[in-house]
Design a protein around this motif. Structure first.
Motif, mmCIF file in Angstrom:
data_model
loop_
_atom_site.group_PDB
_atom_site.id
_atom_site.type_symbol
_atom_site.label_atom_id
_atom_site.label_comp_id
_atom_site.label_asym_id
_atom_site.label_seq_id
_atom_site.Cartn_x
_atom_site.Cartn_y
_atom_site.Cartn_z
ATOM 1 N N UNK A 158 42.812 32.949 27.352
ATOM 2 C CA UNK A 158 41.350 32.951 27.337
ATOM 3 C C UNK A 158 40.929 34.054 26.639
ATOM 4 N N UNK A 159 41.363 35.165 27.221
ATOM 5 C CA UNK A 159 40.869 36.476 26.666
ATOM 6 C C UNK A 159 41.224 36.623 25.361
ATOM 7 N N UNK A 160 42.320 36.257 24.832
ATOM 8 C CA UNK A 160 42.756 36.521 23.287
ATOM 9 C C UNK A 160 41.891 35.687 22.424
ATOM 10 N N UNK A 161 41.513 34.491 22.865
ATOM 11 C CA UNK A 161 40.610 33.643 22.086
ATOM 12 C C UNK A 161 39.144 34.369 22.027
ATOM 13 N N UNK A 162 38.724 34.739 23.033
ATOM 14 C CA UNK A 162 37.555 35.486 22.991
ATOM 15 C C UNK A 162 37.315 36.721 22.317
ATOM 16 N N UNK A 163 38.297 37.474 22.150
ATOM 17 C CA UNK A 163 38.422 38.746 21.219
ATOM 18 C C UNK A 163 38.280 38.224 19.752
ATOM 19 N N UNK A 183 34.910 28.649 43.086
ATOM 20 C CA UNK A 183 35.632 28.309 41.840
ATOM 21 C C UNK A 183 35.501 29.251 40.850
ATOM 22 N N UNK A 184 34.415 30.200 40.845
ATOM 23 C CA UNK A 184 34.149 31.132 39.958
ATOM 24 C C UNK A 184 35.336 31.955 39.612
ATOM 25 N N UNK A 185 35.556 32.118 38.231
ATOM 26 C CA UNK A 185 36.754 32.771 37.682
ATOM 27 C C UNK A 185 37.123 33.883 38.682
ATOM 28 N N UNK A 186 38.388 34.105 39.196
ATOM 29 C CA UNK A 186 38.924 34.917 39.923
ATOM 30 C C UNK A 186 38.886 36.485 38.931
ATOM 31 N N UNK A 187 39.624 36.117 37.726
ATOM 32 C CA UNK A 187 39.804 37.449 36.873
ATOM 33 C C UNK A 187 38.476 38.082 36.000
ATOM 34 N N UNK A 188 37.279 37.315 36.336
ATOM 35 C CA UNK A 188 36.259 37.889 35.396
ATOM 36 C C UNK A 188 35.991 39.227 35.393
ATOM 37 N N UNK A 193 38.511 40.282 32.777
ATOM 38 C CA UNK A 193 38.131 40.008 31.350
ATOM 39 C C UNK A 193 36.992 40.872 30.750
ATOM 40 N N UNK A 194 35.944 40.904 31.740
ATOM 41 C CA UNK A 194 34.830 41.775 31.221
ATOM 42 C C UNK A 194 35.307 43.204 30.656
ATOM 43 N N UNK A 195 36.241 43.864 31.442
ATOM 44 C CA UNK A 195 36.482 45.147 31.126
ATOM 45 C C UNK A 195 37.160 45.277 29.767
ATOM 46 N N UNK A 196 38.097 44.299 29.800
ATOM 47 C CA UNK A 196 38.940 44.248 28.363
ATOM 48 C C UNK A 196 37.948 43.821 27.249
#
Length: 410
Positions: free
Chosen positions: A250-255, A357-362, A365-368
């Motif tokens: 997910x993060x890779x695609x967003x970058x 169920x909101x994303x646990x890793x948000x 992800x935001x910081x990255x």
């Protein structure tokens, strides 16, 4: 294989459009026009899926948040009426606790919450900054042009999540290859199953090692839950697999997709390139999360008791699909929603979902993304796309939206 829309579509339409609508031949960052038409007509619309079932498609922001926050709505794929994503040959499967309901969902989620707390994540920021700077150093020292996906977007979340979990980065190619297969829309059930089993077996082995010799990492924390009898080895493996995949693809695609969107909006790119204001960088991340949406098959739920939403009764046993990309373009919440505006207050977006169920890793992800977007364009101010956006291959064939490659130079 594709879901098919029914309902109050434009009279001029000769055929029933697919859901999700293809993004080709128009702006690759915008939701399908049919979703906008449905949103303007009503907040909920019946749709027909591949198997003949007719869940509700929810297109407006307020109604999506109301449903996602309602305890009478189930994330369990075994719940009656749960809308599946593809044909029967694809299977649906569970992915640890994100496809469970409370109280079991909450019990398992609490076991891995602490490493993703904001203070813990912020402590990782210097390490993430070093990772990003090292990769940019490699770009600047190497040949041009370069595929930003392969050489930058994919390695960042791989390095970060492997460090967090305690997975050796030397095995990152193994994870990238297998996770690509696991989320590829056209992969066969056998291919997806084999990739999932290979990764799971590897993680099970690592957890076994942590049971005997704990370290200071997330896998050791998960293994400690096995030792305490709170979960078994299989549940621990499923949990680790979820965190690895969720923190990688997910993060890779967003970058990559975010970079392409900024290159197509040079005025907005200039704001990021020329600022040293962390507040503006944070705002830019939230707006890009709103403007782009990489999970383009919608969040899916089943209703366990009758619910009335916007004057419409959704009955127990009916399914609902939240079209997140169009909810993030709801003009009632985000004025002029189709415009990318990095100064907008977009913090209310639903890119990470809403409710329990909101994303646990948000936070991670935001910081990255803050580190990436706040560093890449400042250090390579002349970054540009090779060719045109029409030459870019978008991931219409995957469950996670993005680009297959992004050739850039400077």
């Amino acid at each position: 294989m594709a879901d098919t829309l029914t309902g109050p579509l434009p009279e001029a339409a000769d055929t029933v459009p697919e859901f999700p609508m293809p993004r080709a031949a128009r702006c690759p960052f915008d939701p399908p026009p049919a979703l906008r038409e449905l949103q303007e007509r009503a907040p909920l619309t019946k749709v027909r899926l591949w198997d003949g079932t007719e869940p509700w498609l929810v297109t407006r922001y307020a109604e999506q948040r109301a449903i996602l926050g309602d305890p009478r709505v189930s994330a369990d794929t075994d719940s009656p009426g749960y809308p599946t994503k593809a044909g029967p040959e694809a299977g649906e499967g569970k992915l640890s606790f994100i496809m469970m309901d409370d109280p079991e969902h909450a019990r398992l989620r609490r076991m891995v919450t602490a490493p993703f707390a904001i203070k813990k994540v912020e402590a990782l920021r210097p390490a993430v900054q070093r990772i990003v700077d090292d990769l940019i150093d490699g770009l600047l020292a190497g040949p041009k042009p370069v595929d930003l996906v392969e050489e930058f977007a994919l390695p960042i979340p791989s390095l970060v999540i492997c460090e967090l979990l305690g997975v050796p980065y030397d095995d990152h190619a193994f994870f990238q290859d297998n996770t690509k297969t696991m989320v590829h829309r056209d992969a066969t059930p056998e291919q997806r199953g084999r990739a999932s089993r290979e990764v799971a077996a590897y993680l099970a082995g690592l957890i076994g090692k942590r049971l005997a010799d704990p370290c200071d990492d997330l896998l050791s924390s998960i293994a400690a839950r096995v030792t305490a009898g709170e979960i078994d080895h299989q549940q621990a493996t499923e949990m680790a697999l979820l965190l690895l995949i969720a923190g990688h693809e997910t993060t890779a695609n967003m970058i990559a997709l975010g970079t392409l969107a900024l290159l197509q909006h040079p005025d907005q790119l200039a704001l990021l390139r020329d600022t040293d204001d962390p507040g503006l960088v944070s705002s830019a991340v939230e707006e890009l999360l709103r403007y782009l949406h990489i999970t383009h098959l919608g969040r899916r739920r089943a209703v366990t008791e009758d619910i009335e939403i916007a004057g419409q009764v959704i009955k127990a046993g009916e399914g609902v699909i939240m079209a997140n990309e169009i909810a993030n373009r709801d003009p009632e919440v985000f004025p002029d929603p189709d415009r990318l505006d990095l100064t907008r207050d977009a913090r209310r977006h639903v890119a990470f979902g809403f409710g329990v169920h909101q994303c646990l890793g948000q936070p991670l992800a935001r910081m990255e993304l803050q580190v990436v977007y706040g560093t890449l364009y400042r250090r390579i101010p002349t970054l540009k796309l090779v060719g045109s956006v029409d030459d870019v291959r978008f991931k219409h064939d995957a469950f996670i939206y993005g680009v297959h490659s992004l050739p850039v130079t400077w």
